[in-house]
Write an enzyme that holds these catalytic residues in place. Structure first.
Site, mmCIF file in Angstrom:
data_model
loop_
_atom_site.group_PDB
_atom_site.id
_atom_site.type_symbol
_atom_site.label_atom_id
_atom_site.label_comp_id
_atom_site.label_asym_id
_atom_site.label_seq_id
_atom_site.Cartn_x
_atom_site.Cartn_y
_atom_site.Cartn_z
ATOM 1 N N SER A 114 -21.505 -26.538 -18.353
ATOM 2 C CA SER A 114 -20.942 -25.412 -19.066
ATOM 3 C C SER A 114 -20.259 -25.526 -20.492
ATOM 4 C CB SER A 114 -19.433 -25.683 -17.440
ATOM 5 O OG SER A 114 -19.101 -24.945 -17.363
ATOM 6 N N LYS A 117 -20.616 -22.175 -21.737
ATOM 7 C CA LYS A 117 -18.823 -21.037 -22.091
ATOM 8 C C LYS A 117 -19.171 -20.432 -23.771
ATOM 9 C CE LYS A 117 -17.571 -21.815 -17.333
ATOM 10 N NZ LYS A 117 -18.033 -22.817 -16.875
ATOM 11 N N SER A 172 -12.681 -25.063 -16.773
ATOM 12 C CA SER A 172 -14.041 -23.645 -17.196
ATOM 13 C C SER A 172 -14.014 -23.166 -15.384
ATOM 14 C CB SER A 172 -14.955 -25.763 -16.751
ATOM 15 O OG SER A 172 -16.325 -25.074 -17.081
#
Length: 439
Positions: A114, A117, A172
């Site tokens: 993640s 992101k 997340s």
């Protein structure tokens, strides 16, 4: 009947094997263990194959960054690096000048989890005002991988863009990512936009397949590229605010009246940032001066983390990818590298640099000099400019002060209470369940 000494060689060998198995079983019983039939013993030197970095990697940012292993120059009197670092790849850099103080396999292409992101935010966050409202359609949430981490978005409910970004940065939430991607024109378009942004940032180790970092074949990044994504994002005030938020209230269901009908008043529930250097944990103190940025954990990536912190006016970025498994280990190694960076920064000689975006390179190359002034030097892939640095536009300390009030209430609770499984994920654990955990 032949004696053991006169028995045929094959029979003697069989007898020796039976005796050996019997002895092994007896030893296991004495030690409180067990014997597993049909299990091959490990052959010395033949354990699981440990992945190795390529012999030659990208040299964007400097030739030394293309070499495998640790790159550091302590000739100026800088202290030794922390002992027993286990991460496959890491980078410590000055967030403002772009100087890379030390690196380990900086350009090794690995699964990013993640932390990808951050690139998603670099692309999508500037496109929508934080107050814009969006009602979630069922199609917005399609295509998420099994076991994805979720913030708890519901179909047919309205959310502000600010709510969605808090869901991305604090929990997340892949559901928040997919809703924002839908607002951006869909997942395929968003993936294309992210790959285009990676090219603009000279992040050549990155290939995006999913916008949320979920493990997919062909999706990879590097510690170097993730550091570029963080540095780019920190130029945006909203990015800084979201990534440094410790706790927030997230919209839930609408309350119901006595007749059971929904009212205009909406329930909320608290979400907490799973970055343990920012929020702390029962066995980990909050890192002084920390201001985000993003953590992650998936089956293929292991734990990943990029963080920014300030001490005595110096701002450092650190990225750590796939350290040895262990609770909060990625944060411990990141904290150790930050401690080293702050101590070493005055004397450590840079081994590379964080390059500027291509647009900054082109702008500098095409600038027209004033009459009588020398022509500007062309910026290559290993040069850094003030255009790509923060130039004092952001201050980690200012972000930290903004979270002081909520920390006073939250941090004591976090440190006193060990998180329950599935309640507050730690070390990048997904709140979801499934075959593979994704963040």
């Amino acid at each position: 009947m032949p004696t053991p000494q006169t028995a045929p060689p094959a029979r003697r060998a069989l007898r020796h094997r039976i005796l050996a198995v019997t002895a092994t079983a007896a030893t296991a019983v004495l030690l409180g263990g067990s014997v597993l039939t049909g299990t091959a013993a490990a052959t010395p030197g033949r354990g699981p194959k440990v992945p190795q970095p390529p012999a030659q990697m990208s040299t964007v940012g400097g030739d030394r960054l293309g070499q495998p292993g640790t790159q550091v120059d302590l000739s100026g009197g800088a202290p030794a690096l922390p002992a027993k670092l286990t991460a496959r790849s890491w980078v410590v850099a000055d967030a403002e000048t772009g100087d890379i103080l030390a690196a380990h396999n900086a350009h090794w292409q690995l699964a990013p989890a993640s932390t990808l992101k951050m690139l998603f935010a670099d692309v999508v966050l500037p496109k929508f005002p934080s107050t814009e409202q969006h009602v979630v359609a069922a199609s917005d949430l399609s295509g998420m991988g099994a076991g994805s981490s979720l913030v708890g978005i519901q179909e047919h409910q309205g959310y502000s863009v600010k709510d969605l970004w808090l869901g991305v940065f604090l929990r997340s939430g892949n559901d928040a990512v997919h809703v924002l991607a839908a607002m951006n024109g869909g997942v395929p378009k968003t993936v294309a936009d992210m790959n285009a942004m990676a090219k603009e940032l000279q992040a050549g180790d990155t290939n995006v397949v999913t916008p949320d970092g979920y493990d997919e074949p062909g999706q990879h990044s590097s510690a170097y590229d993730l550091t570029l994504f963080a540095r780019q994002g920190l130029q945006n005030a909203d990015f800084r605010a979201y990534c440094s938020t410790v706790v927030a209230q997230f919209p839930g269901d609408y309350k119901k009246d006595k007749a059971g009908k929904p009212t205009k008043v909406r329930e909320t529930f608290q979400i907490q940032n799973t970055d343990r250097l920012l929020s702390g944990d029962y066995d980990l103190k909050r890192y002084p001066g920390i201001a985000g940025v993003k953590n992650g954990n998936t089956t293929n990536a292991g734990a990943t983390y990029t963080g920014v912190a300030e001490r005595n006016g110096r701002k450092l970025l650190v990225t750590v990818m796939n350290p040895a498994p262990g609770h909060n280990n990625v944060y411990r190694e990141a904290a150790a590298l930050l401690d080293w960076g702050f101590a070493a920064a005055p004397t450590a000689k840079p081994v590379g640099t964080l390059v500027p975006p291509l647009s900054a390179v082109k702008a500098s190359a095409s600038a027209t000099p004033r009459p009588g002034a020398s022509a500007p030097k062309r910026i290559d892939a290993s040069a850094s400019t003030s255009s790509s640095s923060s130039s004092g536009l952001w201050t980690a300390a200012g972000i930290t002060l903004g979270t002081a009030l909520v920390l006073a209430v939250v941090i004591a609770v976090v440190r006193r209470r060990r998180p329950l499984p599935g309640a507050v994920p730690s070390a990048g654990r997904s709140a979801g369940r499934g075959r593979r955990r994704r963040r």
